[in-house]
Scaffold this motif. Sequence first.
Motif, mmCIF file in Angstrom:
data_model
loop_
_atom_site.group_PDB
_atom_site.id
_atom_site.type_symbol
_atom_site.label_atom_id
_atom_site.label_comp_id
_atom_site.label_asym_id
_atom_site.label_seq_id
_atom_site.Cartn_x
_atom_site.Cartn_y
_atom_site.Cartn_z
ATOM 1 N N ASN A 67 -2.351 1.194 -9.281
ATOM 2 C CA ASN A 67 -3.086 0.253 -10.134
ATOM 3 C C ASN A 67 -3.220 0.750 -11.573
ATOM 4 O O ASN A 67 -3.940 0.153 -12.374
ATOM 5 C CB ASN A 67 -4.462 -0.045 -9.547
ATOM 6 C CG ASN A 67 -5.345 1.192 -9.458
ATOM 7 O OD1 ASN A 67 -4.886 2.322 -9.668
ATOM 8 N ND2 ASN A 67 -6.614 0.990 -9.123
ATOM 9 N N MET A 97 -3.771 2.670 -2.084
ATOM 10 C CA MET A 97 -3.102 3.935 -1.817
ATOM 11 C C MET A 97 -3.784 4.640 -0.653
ATOM 12 O O MET A 97 -5.006 4.611 -0.519
ATOM 13 C CB MET A 97 -3.151 4.828 -3.058
ATOM 14 C CG MET A 97 -2.434 6.152 -2.906
ATOM 15 S SD MET A 97 -2.344 7.057 -4.490
ATOM 16 C CE MET A 97 -4.087 7.435 -4.723
ATOM 17 N N ALA A 112 -6.102 0.558 -5.213
ATOM 18 C CA ALA A 112 -4.818 0.961 -5.793
ATOM 19 C C ALA A 112 -3.661 0.028 -5.404
ATOM 20 O O ALA A 112 -2.942 -0.420 -6.292
ATOM 21 C CB ALA A 112 -4.520 2.414 -5.455
ATOM 22 N N TYR A 121 -7.831 4.647 -0.894
ATOM 23 C CA TYR A 121 -8.323 4.037 -2.129
ATOM 24 C C TYR A 121 -7.812 2.596 -2.157
ATOM 25 O O TYR A 121 -6.706 2.327 -2.604
ATOM 26 C CB TYR A 121 -7.825 4.853 -3.321
ATOM 27 C CG TYR A 121 -8.123 4.299 -4.689
ATOM 28 C CD1 TYR A 121 -9.271 3.543 -4.954
ATOM 29 C CD2 TYR A 121 -7.248 4.540 -5.754
ATOM 30 C CE1 TYR A 121 -9.526 3.041 -6.219
ATOM 31 C CE2 TYR A 121 -7.496 4.054 -7.030
ATOM 32 C CZ TYR A 121 -8.640 3.303 -7.248
ATOM 33 O OH TYR A 121 -8.896 2.809 -8.511
ATOM 34 N N CYS A 155 -2.024 6.392 -9.847
ATOM 35 C CA CYS A 155 -2.206 5.421 -8.768
ATOM 36 C C CYS A 155 -1.434 4.142 -9.089
ATOM 37 O O CYS A 155 -1.169 3.844 -10.258
ATOM 38 C CB CYS A 155 -3.691 5.092 -8.597
ATOM 39 S SG CYS A 155 -4.718 6.527 -8.217
ATOM 40 N N ARG A 182 -4.522 3.637 -12.588
ATOM 41 C CA ARG A 182 -5.542 4.662 -12.738
ATOM 42 C C ARG A 182 -4.954 6.032 -12.401
ATOM 43 O O ARG A 182 -3.988 6.130 -11.643
ATOM 44 C CB ARG A 182 -6.719 4.352 -11.829
ATOM 45 C CG ARG A 182 -7.978 5.089 -12.224
ATOM 46 C CD ARG A 182 -9.188 4.379 -11.744
ATOM 47 N NE ARG A 182 -10.387 5.068 -12.139
ATOM 48 C CZ ARG A 182 -11.584 4.816 -11.656
ATOM 49 N NH1 ARG A 182 -11.720 3.886 -10.732
ATOM 50 N NH2 ARG A 182 -12.644 5.470 -12.091
ATOM 51 N N GLN A 183 -5.532 7.081 -12.960
ATOM 52 C CA GLN A 183 -5.015 8.419 -12.706
ATOM 53 C C GLN A 183 -6.116 9.314 -12.144
ATOM 54 O O GLN A 183 -7.249 9.305 -12.622
ATOM 55 C CB GLN A 183 -4.455 9.028 -13.991
ATOM 56 C CG GLN A 183 -3.867 10.430 -13.794
ATOM 57 C CD GLN A 183 -2.932 10.834 -14.906
ATOM 58 O OE1 GLN A 183 -1.849 10.266 -15.051
ATOM 59 N NE2 GLN A 183 -3.333 11.802 -15.705
ATOM 60 N N THR A 242 0.846 -1.195 0.000
ATOM 61 C CA THR A 242 0.000 0.000 0.000
ATOM 62 C C THR A 242 0.884 1.248 0.000
ATOM 63 O O THR A 242 1.777 1.396 0.825
ATOM 64 C CB THR A 242 -0.920 0.012 1.228
ATOM 65 O OG1 THR A 242 -1.783 -1.139 1.179
ATOM 66 C CG2 THR A 242 -1.772 1.275 1.255
#
Length: 319
Positions: A143, A221, A219, A216, A141, A145-146, A125
């Motif tokens: 994973n 995160m 992620a 999140y 992120c 994703r932004q 994490t």
Amino acid sequence: MTITLLDGVKLDGFPVEQLYPCWSASSREIVADDFSVVVFTEDATGKQACWWLEGGEYRASHVLSLEASVRRRLLMAMDPVFWPLATGVLGAPLPPQAGPSCDTLPEIAVNELSGSWLGGFAPHTLLLPSGHADSGEALPCPNGRQIGENRITALLAAQREQGPLIVSSPFTALPLLAQITFRVGAFSVSRFQDADTVFYLIWNETLPALRPSFYYPDAPMLISDDPAAAMIPGLILGWYARHPEHVSLIRDARPFRAEDFGVGQAFGLRPSVPDETPPPPSPKAAPSFTIPQPPASPSHPPASGQRLKSRIKSLFSRR
């Protein structure tokens, strides 16, 4: 002196017959397989501590202090409880069927288990300080994703007031209403869901000057300045494990509606002002969604209307 809740318990091969002064055994529960936990309470302060037992043998006073092989066996025995929660409700929409819970176990024991279990499930994490988001740059992120420019900064500026907790999604900028809000330890946790994406805002009630933490799980995160930030994911997972009613609470949660923002209500509380002209629309680019506005009424003072429009634009405009 023999202590009833510790009957049959051995420490270093000898029966336990007394405790430290001012401490008493308050409960003893079976956890899984051959593991059980005894919870002790300090009489003067209410502070609690655990003894972890395998069979009738004392193993450690915290899950993290267990020998690696013993800890592995204990945490694997908790897979049926934590796995469905970690892959479902924690960071994703609810699964079709609710899994087992451990609502009969003491809170302190579940929190030790959930934090340690999640450390193995999501060991990488990403923990970032809140200042990392203040540059306003888009945030990638783990994973893939932004999160768009300035969206985390706006999210961490969220204020809790009377009424529904509404924020702008850091992923789509759409308005979201908190599905559930619950208390775990010193933290007040609010869960939000944007389509299939779940995230949390967490406030530490003992540190009111701190901005909320953003978690999140998918992620994974965590953005936080909280000194206890590393405990937050495990505490949330542990709350779900101890509260099976979370399933009905989330399923019954309603989505954001325009009236949650007070549209059509605040206007009616103002005195009438004759011959007023509605303020012109702002030249700022319109957001990707619109909130229906009621027709202009002679009872609306222009200052109030302007404040409401500014509030809507500032919270939900794309950044």
